[in-house]
Design a protein around this motif. Structure first.
Motif, short mmCIF file in Angstrom:
data_model
loop_
_atom_site.label_atom_id
_atom_site.label_comp_id
_atom_site.label_asym_id
_atom_site.label_seq_id
_atom_site.Cartn_x
_atom_site.Cartn_y
_atom_site.Cartn_z
N THR A 111 10.37 70.29 -84.05
CA THR A 111 9.64 70.73 -85.24
C THR A 111 8.51 71.70 -84.91
OG1 THR A 111 8.44 68.64 -85.04
CG2 THR A 111 10.19 68.73 -86.66
N MET A 163 5.43 65.57 -90.11
CA MET A 163 4.33 66.01 -89.25
C MET A 163 2.96 65.69 -89.85
SD MET A 163 5.94 69.72 -88.12
CE MET A 163 4.74 70.12 -86.84
N ASP A 167 5.24 66.13 -82.29
CA ASP A 167 4.13 66.44 -83.19
C ASP A 167 4.38 65.87 -84.60
OD1 ASP A 167 1.60 67.44 -83.65
OD2 ASP A 167 2.33 69.37 -84.41
N LEU A 168 5.09 64.76 -84.69
CA LEU A 168 5.34 64.10 -85.97
C LEU A 168 4.24 63.06 -86.19
CD1 LEU A 168 9.21 63.55 -85.62
CD2 LEU A 168 8.01 65.51 -86.62
N ARG A 169 3.07 63.54 -86.61
CA ARG A 169 1.90 62.67 -86.68
C ARG A 169 2.06 61.57 -87.72
NH1 ARG A 169 -2.85 66.95 -87.30
NH2 ARG A 169 -1.20 67.93 -88.57
#
Length: 867
Positions: free
Chosen positions: A475, A510, A687-689
């Protein structure tokens, strides 16, 4: 299989009839009215049987209708011919001689001869005996019978067809298993809730294997089956119709609704009016476009079509198509229906019309119809132009191998740049998602790119490659390219649809929630202009996810239902919408509703290749685990793991959370936390917060307060109710602050997140108990129990700890639970990554606390507590 039909309870109506039979003043009995097959006779006999041991039954019939008192010939004998009045007096005397405790039942009283009808009326007037009479609505009824309820002699009970919910209960009881919603809707629509029609429809569909069980859920596929018994029943109503009236039914059987203007042009207007008066058709006002006409019951059309020869059917379709085409419809749905009608007529349309209609059907999500139209064009020799919509409809139905069989053999050497692009896109997408062959998809894209020169064409390839990258969890690389590609001036609607969908999903996972709405608006607008099939549901996934993370479950449910409604019960769209709706149910704690949606979706998506197949299986597994059904959850996990692949890498954190919930259901807290943390690491890597937060929060709910710092960092970076709640929850747990957990539980309950609220309340009770604050402990425990009950008996680790009165520590309970499940000391040690001696120590201390002599007794004590 043999369908075991049960009688649907009509308890309210039964009580009304029994009350009337017991009455000694006023009406003494009841008249049951209703359409054929609604259960009048069944209810009448049930009431009579419950009221009195003795009864005499008679029934009106066509054959006895011409014989005076013919219906009662077997009940009262009249030896010699007499005038009507004397006959009736004698009949009453004979009937009275049967005794005071007898009930008279009269079935199909609308068919009684005049003298029999008068006799029944006199029985009621003179109160000779209590009566239960059935009358079919929509038929001529003798005045003497009508007077039974109009004059208040008998209580009138009108039996309506079953509702949709009653139909579902009856069919699921007969089939002994759940039936998918779209199939129940079809069954209900065709039967209109008529119990007799319903029974024959379902039985015929099972016998023909159109209604079959897939992954534990019954699904109806293919055309409706009208078995011999049902066909004969309906044909008896229409077989003696005047030919002009039957022609009206034939026209509507092959195309409905029809405008009144078209119908009266193709048939005699007087016959149309006569058909309405006979209850064969229904005339309704359609908006401001005039009157439209439909057949009174859907099954009439089925029987008429079945009884019409092939050539006659082609002629009728041709007449209809030519008349409708004289004033081409403006509505796209009507244009599609016209093309479908003409396809099987004696004057089929041009292939170009079929191809255009197939594309329109694909845009509207009408995949089955789109396939039929495209196949029709292919059969006419349309070749490449028809192959594209055909392959698209096949792929979106999850039939990837068939789609590849259409696209793979096409010789692309003579295709121009635009045609090459139209071939490449669906083939690459099908290879990637439906056939799980991402390397082959990449090869097709690469070879195609080498032949392209037009900016719009290259942009479209970029859009699809970025979407592939999102699903492969790349992503951070994909999102900038999605912006660049979707915003390019040369971007075609299809490119905007792809970038809108992939951008909405990526931004949501994200935690970039403010970016989801623009992506969604772009994608939905572009989807309406391009052949995107079910792509818009991916946009819905991003939207529902965003609403949920922001704590707005009302908006999440509203959005999910919009997608469910858009599908209009068409599969697989209905199941994709069901996954969205099920997730909202899950967060609200409505586990039964969530399980129903996920189970139906998992059954429909079985073997389709959709990435949603994994999501439905994973979410079903989580729901079962939260409900404490460990064995069923373990079975569901096996399926979810099988469906996971390189084209679903974006959902790896969902897989780890699913594994975590199964471990929690098996009372293996350490393994549950480990899987949750593994999911967080996988999400952070891409970076998939938002997904990282969910995984860390799950670890907190399993009792790990060591992730508080990271959750606070995430909450500072991303605005969202759930982010803030997770950070507060983790810190309060780490600080052993029961009061903050109490407050948090209340806030979570206020936004409808009952499942998380229940865990917060349960952990508050544990913290208060450890601090010796008994009053606060009891209050928090009561709140946790109340919330758990609202969640249909959820059984999470936090709730289990509160409800467990055993005087064991968390680790001791964990070890004891594994002992109860039959694990050896070494197996337990391997799972907990500790020594066997440590496990033995826990078992020894647990036995001492519970005053049990050995390992076997410890297992029995834990199992008893769990019952």
């Amino acid at each position: 299989m043999v369908v075991a039909w049960s009688t649907m309870n009509r308890d309210a109506q039964l009580r009304t009839v029994l009350s009337a039979l017991r009455g000694r003043r006023g009406p003494w009995g009841a008249v049951l009215t209703g359409a054929a097959g609604v259960g009048k006779t069944t209810l009448a006999r049930r009431a009579v049987g419950a009221f009195a041991p003795q009864s005499r039954w008679t029934a009106g019939t066509e054959s006895a209708r011409s014989v005076p008192l013919g219906a009662f010939a077997h009940v009262v004998e009249i030896d010699t011919p007499r005038d009507p009045a004397s006959v009736l007096r004698a009949a009453r005397v004979r009937l009275a001689e049967l005794g005071p405790d007898i009930v008279i039942g009269v079935d199909d009283a609308h068919l009684l001869d005049k003298l029999s009808a008068t006799f029944v009326h006199q029985l009621a007037v003179n109160r000779v005996a209590p009566l239960v009479v059935t009358v079919r609505t929509g038929e001529p009824v003798p005045d003497a019978v009508t007077a039974l309820w109009k004059d208040g002699l008998l209580t009138h009970v009108e039996l309506a067809p079953f509702t949709l919910d009653e139909t579902r209960k009856l069919v699921e009881s007969a089939l002994d298993g759940p039936v998918e919603e779209s199939s129940i809707a079809r069954i209900y629509t065709m039967s209109e809730g008529n119990p007799l029609f319903l029974r024959h429809l379902v039985g015929g569909a099972v016998e023909a294997e159109r209604l079959r069980q897939v992954a534990g859920v019954w699904q109806l596929r293919g055309e409706t089956v009208v078995n011999q018994h049902l066909s004969a029943l309906i044909e008896s109503r229409i077989e003696l119709l005047d030919p002009a009236l039957r022609h009206v039914l034939e026209l509507l059987a092959f195309q409905e609704p029809l405008s009144l203007e078209v119908l009266t042009t193709l048939s005699d207007p007087e016959s149309v009016e006569a058909a309405e008066n006979a209850g064969l058709i229904r005339v309704r006002l359609r908006d401001d476009t005039g009157l439209t006409v439909k057949i009174a019951h859907p099954l009439y059309g089925e029987v008429v079509r079945a009884g019409t020869g092939v050539l006659a059917a082609r002629r009728l379709r041709g007449e209809l198509a030519r008349q409708i085409a004289a004033q081409p419809p403006a509505n796209v749905s009507d244009r599609i229906r016209l093309a479908a009608l003409a396809l099987d007529s004696d004057s089929p349309p041009e292939p170009e019309l079929l191809i255009s209609a197939a594309r329109d059907a694909l845009v509207l999500g009408e995949l089955v119809l789109g396939e039929r139209l495209a196949r029709g064009a292919m059969a006419m020799g349309a070749g490449f132009a028809a192959a594209l919509p055909l392959a698209n409809t096949l792929a979106w139905q999850g039939r990837g191998a068939e789609a590849e069989a259409v696209l793979g053999p096409i010789d692309t050497t003579h295709l121009d740049e635009f045609e090459l692009l139209l071939w490449c896109m669906p083939r690459a997408a099908n290879l990637f998602w439906m056939l799980s062959r991402p390397d082959d998809a990449a090869a097709v894209m690469k070879s195609t790119r080498a032949r392209l020169t037009q900016p719009a064409a290259l942009n479209l390839v970029d859009a699809l490659e970025a979407m592939f990258a999102v699903y492969r969890a790349q992503t951070a690389w994909a999102l900038p390219r999605i912006y660049e590609t979707g915003g390019a001036p040369e971007a075609l609607p299809l490119a905007k649809a792809w970038t809108g969908a992939s951008g909405a999903l990526a931004a949501a996972y994200m935690g970039r929630f403010d970016e989801v709405r623009p992506f969604a608006e772009q994608g939905l607008a572009a989807s309406a202009e391009s052949e995107t099939g079910n792509l818009r549901f991916t946009i819905g996934l991003g939207q529902v996810y965003t609403h949920s993370m922001r704590g707005d479950l009302e908006a999440a449910e509203t959005t999910a239902r919009e997608y469910v409604d858009f599908a209009e019960l068409q599969q697989p769209g209905r199941s994709l919408g069901g996954v969205l709706l099920g997730r909202v149910h899950y967060l609200r704690g409505d586990l039964a509703a969530a399980e129903s949606e996920f189970r139906q979706a998992a059954a429909v998506l079985e073997g389709t290749g959709y990435s949603w197949a994994f999501l439905s299986a994973a979410f079903l597994c989580q729901t079962l685990a939260v409900a404490g059904r460990a064995e069923a959850a373990r079975e569901a996990l096996v399926r979810a793991e099988r469906l996971f692949g390189v084209n679903t890498e974006l959902f790896r954190s969902d897989l780890e959370m699913t594994r975590a919930w199964v471990a929690a259901a098996e009372a293996d807290r350490s393994r549950a936390v480990a899987h949750a943390l593994a999911g967080a690491r996988a999400a952070a890597k891409s970076d998939l917060r938002a997904q990282e937060m969910l995984c860390l929060y799950l670890a907190v709910r399993f009792g790990d307060g060591g992730v508080a710092d990271r959750l606070e960092q995430l909450a500072a970076q991303v605005a969202g109710t759930l982010f803030g709640a997770a950070a507060v929850h983790a810190r309060a747990l780490a600080d052993r602050d029961g009061d903050r957990l109490d407050v948090l539980a209340g806030k979570l309950e206020s936004v409808g997140a009952l499942l998380v609220a229940a865990d917060a309340a349960a952990q508050a009770a544990t913290v208060h108990g450890a601090a010796g604050n008994r009053r606060a402990e009891l209050a928090a425990a009561a709140a946790a129990k109340r919330l758990a009950q609202r969640c249909a008996g959820a059984s999470t680790p936090a709730l289990t700890a509160v409800s467990n009165p055993l005087p064991l520590t968390g680790r001791e309970l964990e070890v004891a639970s594994m002992v109860a499940r039959g694990l050896s000391n070494k197996e337990i040690a391997d799972r907990l990554v500790v020594s066997v001696r440590t496990v033995e120590g826990h078992i020894y201390r647990s036995c001492t606390k519970l005053d049990v002599p050995d390992r076997t007794a410890l297992a029995a004590a834990v199992r008893m507590e769990g019952e």
